[in-house]
Design an enzyme around this catalytic site. Structure first.
Site, PDB file in Angstrom:
ATOM      1  N   GLU A   1     108.670 116.175  51.076  1.00  0.00           N
ATOM      2  CA  GLU A   1     109.662 116.667  49.779  1.00  0.00           C
ATOM      3  C   GLU A   1     109.617 115.252  49.153  1.00  0.00           C
ATOM      4  O   GLU A   1     109.605 115.354  47.740  1.00  0.00           O
ATOM      5  CB  GLU A   1     111.050 117.045  49.847  1.00  0.00           C
ATOM      6  CG  GLU A   1     111.858 117.493  48.540  1.00  0.00           C
ATOM      7  CD  GLU A   1     112.683 116.402  48.088  1.00  0.00           C
ATOM      8  OE1 GLU A   1     113.007 116.369  46.783  1.00  0.00           O
ATOM      9  OE2 GLU A   1     112.683 115.226  48.683  1.00  0.00           O
TER      10      GLU A   1
ATOM     11  N   ASP B   1     111.679 115.405  55.794  1.00  0.00           N
ATOM     12  CA  ASP B   1     111.055 113.917  55.694  1.00  0.00           C
ATOM     13  C   ASP B   1     112.341 113.156  55.238  1.00  0.00           C
ATOM     14  O   ASP B   1     113.305 113.500  54.364  1.00  0.00           O
ATOM     15  CB  ASP B   1     109.898 113.900  54.959  1.00  0.00           C
ATOM     16  CG  ASP B   1     109.978 114.541  53.519  1.00  0.00           C
ATOM     17  OD1 ASP B   1     110.949 115.344  53.347  1.00  0.00           O
ATOM     18  OD2 ASP B   1     109.513 113.838  52.408  1.00  0.00           O
TER      19      ASP B   1
HETATM   20 ZN   LIG Z   1     116.217 114.848  49.534  1.00  0.00          ZN
END
Ligand SMILES: [Zn+2]
Length: 386
Positions: A146, A84
């Site tokens: 994340e 992401d």
């Molecule tokens: Zn990163």
């Protein structure tokens, strides 16, 4: 296997990954699926001999982790990255964030340094590797979310996968090994009392006064933690507690009924998040009780634990030898605590600078590309082949 099945060159791989939007965000207006990125990586890895396992993240529609494995065995090496990116503000970019653009010996695009390019470099490093030569497996791990909830990494830790001996997280560290970071906690404290006319304090219970006392306790706790914990590896050597925002009351002549405080805590390695929360609770509960205030204390998100791999760990020493740099500490948090929880010796080490991450005109310097591929080949050689 035909030549046509092989993944494209580094630049084309990065361009393709950058062109696939995969923003993750706590704000639903921004949040997107990462499925296209994960599928693309799997399509590139299969012809190289990897077994690919695409795992939906429980409770999160459209979010997937990818575990791609080459070879077998109980040990092995994980090369891990997140699929992401953060949200972006197109008006501040000088080129389209989703089109890889080369200027000044840099590749510009959203996710170039943080951290889609890492996958392309890892795939380049394994191209031509013969699975039969591996004594230990090589695993490429691609996670979801994340940048927002870290729920991809959490789901892996819960599933107990992948298992390996070593893990390298390719976050942008300018190819310097990182073996420590602080944790991140964001907490919410609410006091609720009773409003009433300001002329007579007996008519109400003042939440704002309760919060005043609570803030004093929090600052005393901070002073205590800062006296007890110090780590010279960090730029800010002590744990921090920041009072971030406060909302309470509505009128000078009304007793304040409700007051809400949000604060941020950055614990050092060795400090336990649950213990910190219970310390806070112990200090605040009596003061709420004395004032007859309802108190709610809860995390704003689950938090990221602090992370440390010992200086003498084999992975640390190997990365120091391969890069020529001593392992350091950083101020940003990663998925390392969850990979460590899976029993892997873990380090953060990747191309690109954190200074360009989460910025308009994010880029990867071309000068990082070949050294990163060479480094990854060295790690694979050391932990999977020898
Ligand atoms: Zn990163």
């Amino acid at each position: 296997m035909t030549e046509a099945n092989q993944p494209p060159g580094i630049r084309d791989m990065i361009a393709r990954l950058v062109s696939l939007p995969s923003v993750s965000s706590a704000s639903p207006d921004w949040d997107l699926s990462n499925e296209a990125v994960v599928q693309t990586l799997a399509e590139w890895l299969r012809p190289l001999g990897f077994e690919t396992d695409i795992m939906p993240v429980p409770g999160m529609a459209g979010k997937y982790n990818l575990i791609a494995t080459l070879g077998r065995g109980p040990g092995g090496l994980v090369l891990s990255g997140h699929t992401d990116t953060v949200p972006y503000d197109e008006r501040n970019w000088h080129s389209d964030p989703f089109t890889l653009s080369e200027r000044d010996d840099r590749w510009y695009g959203l996710g170039t340094c943080d951290m889609k390019a890492f996958f392309a470099l890892a795939i380049e490093a394994v191209r031509g590797l013969d699975a039969r030569k591996l004594k230990q497996p090589l695993i490429i791990l691609a996670t979801a979310d994340e940048e927002s909830s870290m729920n991809g990494a959490r789901a892996l830790a819960e599933a107990g996968r992948p298992k390996a001996r070593y893990a390298v997280i390719g976050e942008p560290t300018s190819l310097r090994p990182i073996r420590m970071h602080k944790g991140i906690m964001m907490e919410r404290l609410v006091f609720e009392g009773q409003s009433g006319h300001s002329s007579n304090p007996a008519l109400g219970r003042n939440a704002l006064e309760g919060m005043h006392a609570a803030i004093s306790e929090l600052l005393a706790l901070r002073a205590d933690w800062q006296a007890r914990y110090r780590n010279p590896a960090f730029e800010v050597q002590v744990p921090t507690l920041n009072l971030g925002c406060i909302h309470g009351g509505d009128n000078p002549n009304r007793i304040c009924r409700r007051c809400e405080l949000h604060f941020d805590l950055r614990p050092l390695p060795g400090m336990d998040m649950d213990e910190l929360r219970s310390n806070i609770l112990q200090q605040l509960q009596p003061l709420a009780r004395e004032r007859n205030l309802e108190m709610a204390f809860s995390p704003l998100f689950d938090g990221v634990p602090p992370f440390e791999t010992p200086a003498n760990a084999e992975l640390v020493r190997t990365c120091e030898a391969l890069t020529g740099h001593r392992a350091e500490a950083v101020a940003f948090a990663t998925e390392a605590p969850w990979l460590q929880k899976l029993g892997m010796e873990t380090i953060v080490l990747g191309p690109g600078s954190i200074d360009q991450a989460h910025q308009p005109d994010e880029y990867l310097a071309l000068s990082q590309v070949e050294p990163a591929v060479t480094l990854l080949r060295g790690l694979i050689q050391r932990f999977c082949v020898e």
